[in-house]
Structure formats: C-alpha cells, structure tokens
Design an enzyme around this catalytic site. Structure first.
Site, PDB file in Angstrom:
ATOM      1  N   SER A 177       0.826  -1.199   0.000  1.00 33.26           N
ATOM      2  CA  SER A 177       0.000   0.000   0.000  1.00 33.26           C
ATOM      3  C   SER A 177       0.868   1.261   0.000  1.00 33.26           C
ATOM      4  O   SER A 177       1.585   1.508  -0.957  1.00 33.26           O
ATOM      5  CB  SER A 177      -0.978  -0.027   1.176  1.00 33.26           C
ATOM      6  OG  SER A 177      -2.136   0.729   0.874  1.00 33.26           O
ATOM      7  N   LYS A 214     -21.595  18.404   8.369  1.00 36.67           N
ATOM      8  CA  LYS A 214     -20.478  18.735   9.251  1.00 36.67           C
ATOM      9  C   LYS A 214     -20.109  17.563  10.167  1.00 36.67           C
ATOM     10  O   LYS A 214     -18.944  17.389  10.525  1.00 36.67           O
ATOM     11  CB  LYS A 214     -20.816  19.973  10.092  1.00 36.67           C
ATOM     12  CG  LYS A 214     -19.656  20.502  10.903  1.00 36.67           C
ATOM     13  CD  LYS A 214     -18.506  20.932   9.992  1.00 36.67           C
ATOM     14  CE  LYS A 214     -17.336  21.470  10.793  1.00 36.67           C
ATOM     15  NZ  LYS A 214     -16.183  21.790   9.937  1.00 36.67           N
TER      16      LYS A 214
END
Length: 294
Positions: A114, A166
């Site tokens: 990765s 949010k």
C-alpha cells in the site's frame, strides 16, 4: 654540567620525532578508514506504519544535496499508512529521480504494501525478495460506530452544526446513503491518485495499473510478473545493484543518517503499535494507504 643540556636536547629531539612519526601514522590510519567519496551510497529506512514524513523526507533531501553520495538505497518494511505522508515521501523520491544526479533504489523487506509500495514506485529500481508482500494498491477508511452502544447505556448525543454534513463521520450515528456516497467519492479520488502515481513512477499505462489496483496483495515474484517490481533479490543484492547503477566498483560504502540518542524516539518506537491502535479508534477521519489483515 655540559652533558646535561646535551642530554635534555637529545630527549626533546626524540620526543618530537616520536610525536611526528606517531602523528603521521595515525593520520594515514584514519585516512585509510575514511569512506571514499567515490564509493558511498546512502541508506534510508522506512519502517512500520507510515504516520509522518518529516524524518525520511529530511534524510532524503540531505543525502540528495551531499555530493559525496553517489546513490540512495531506501529499505522499506512497511504495510503503508496515512495518505499524505506516503505522498510526501513519494514526491521527494521523484524529485531526486528527476534531478538525475543520484539513482534511487528500493529494497523491499517482509512487507512493502500500500503506502509502502506507493513510495517504492517513485524509485529508479525496485528489488523485492520472492516472499515480500507488496502491492495492495487501494485506500481504506474505517470508522467505529457507537450508536447502538449509546442507546443501551442510555446516553444521548446532541449535535449543533452549521452544515448538513459537518458531522459526516460522527461515531454516534450510522452513515446514510448520501453520506456514504460522499465518502465514496473521496475514496475514489484518492484511489485514482494512487493509481496515477504508480503509473507515472513505473512508466505503466494507467489502465494497466487500474486493472490490479483492487487492494490485493502480491508476493515479490507475483509483483515482478505484473511489472510492479524490477528484480528479485535480497538486501545485499539491492546494495550491489545500487552500486552498479552509481558506477561503483566493488561493494559500496553504506552511509546512514546520524541521529543522536533520543528518549522520545525510544518511547515512540516501543509504543508505536499501541499508539497507532489508539489513533485508529479515535473518532476522526484519516484516509490510509494501508494493507490490513485483520
């Protein structure tokens, strides 16, 4: 009485002569053991979960500016980590490679997956052991959810916000379809950045990389078959290859960064895994180029 000054002078002469010859010998001994500027390569290590880029980037930059360093070898033994540090180290390697003064070679240890592979793909040459675990080209975002637990213990969470999304990643409510779609678009964009970085670094078509960029892990031998690494070999092989690319005859002298002892670094190393686990469970968003196996 005349003999005493003569004896004293003789002793002084012998002392000076001995000091001269001793100094000459020590100087020659030290020079003989100093690494030649003609055969030095730098070794930079990227180990463990990648959470910060400051140290490896600084080391790479310092070695790149050192005229005595003929090439740079990066030893990667990492399952990856956070996206941004992986990108910053990748960018520094690409910069050195673009300048063309020094070759950059990557030696893969047990794991270079990765984010570890992200960094490796920027180098001039990648050397992996046949059993190295690498690849895992993908992005992961994990978020705990405590909504059911909060209900069981009778705790209510009150939120006051200025925007509809949010509290998108709040651990106190489940993701809705719209919220999941927003995060998926973010993930897809960061995944595309990974694919493009590998394609650019390896000189492969983006479509070729995309075809194997589903997060799967490969052995070093499988990765070579797919064009993700260049050579199968050990760390010693990587040293030899780095020296050959730099035009060094014989085994090169390895130069590693000099770091003074730091109690902070020692504590960080001892508790790296525990700190990482705590950060992974924290209610915050952090995208990872990270190979996970559990």
């Amino acid at each position: 009485m005349a003999k005493r000054p003569l004896l004293t002078g003789f002793i002084v002469f012998l002392s000076l002569a001995a000091a001269f010859f001793l100094g000459t010998y020590l100087t020659a001994w030290l020079v003989e053991r100093q690494p030649s500027a003609a055969n030095q390569i730098a070794l930079v290590r990227v180990e463990g979960v990648i959470m910060d880029a400051d140290e490896p980037v600084e080391q790479l930059r310092d070695f790149a500016e050192n005229d005595a360093i003929r090439a740079i070898l990066i030893r990667i033994d990492s399952p990856g980590g956070a996206v941004v540090p992986s990108q910053e180290i990748y960018d520094q390697v690409r910069k050195i490679r673009a300048e063309g003064r020094q070759k950059v070679v990557v030696s893969m240890g047990s794991v270079a997956a990765s984010g570890g592979y992200y960094i490796a793909s920027a180098s001039d040459r990648i050397v992996a052991n046949p059993g190295t675990l690498t690849g895992s080209i993908g992005v992961i975002l994990e978020m705990p959810n405590f909504e059911e637990l909060m209900k069981k213990i009778g705790v209510d969470n009150t939120v006051v916000k200025s925007g509809a999304h949010k509290d998108l990643i709040s651990p106190f409510h489940k993701l809705g379809d719209e919220e999941r779609a927003i995060l998926q678009r973010v993930m897809d964009d960061v995944h595309d950045q990974f694919i493009q970085a590998v394609a650019d670094g390896r000189g492969l078509a983006k479509e070729t990389v995309a075809a194997i960029a589903d997060g799967q892990v490969f052995t070093g031998r499988q990765a070579k078959e797919r064009g993700l690494v260049d050579e199968i070999g050990s760390f010693e092989d990587a040293i030899r290859i780095t020296g050959e690319l730099a035009g060094i005859m014989g085994r090169p002298v390895i130069v590693e960064p000099k770091r003074p002892f730091s109690l902070t670094d020692l504590i960080r190393t001892m508790f790296r895994g525990r700190i990482g686990a705590l950060m992974d469970s924290a209610p915050t968003i952090r995208l990872n180029y990270l190979w996970t196996w559990g």
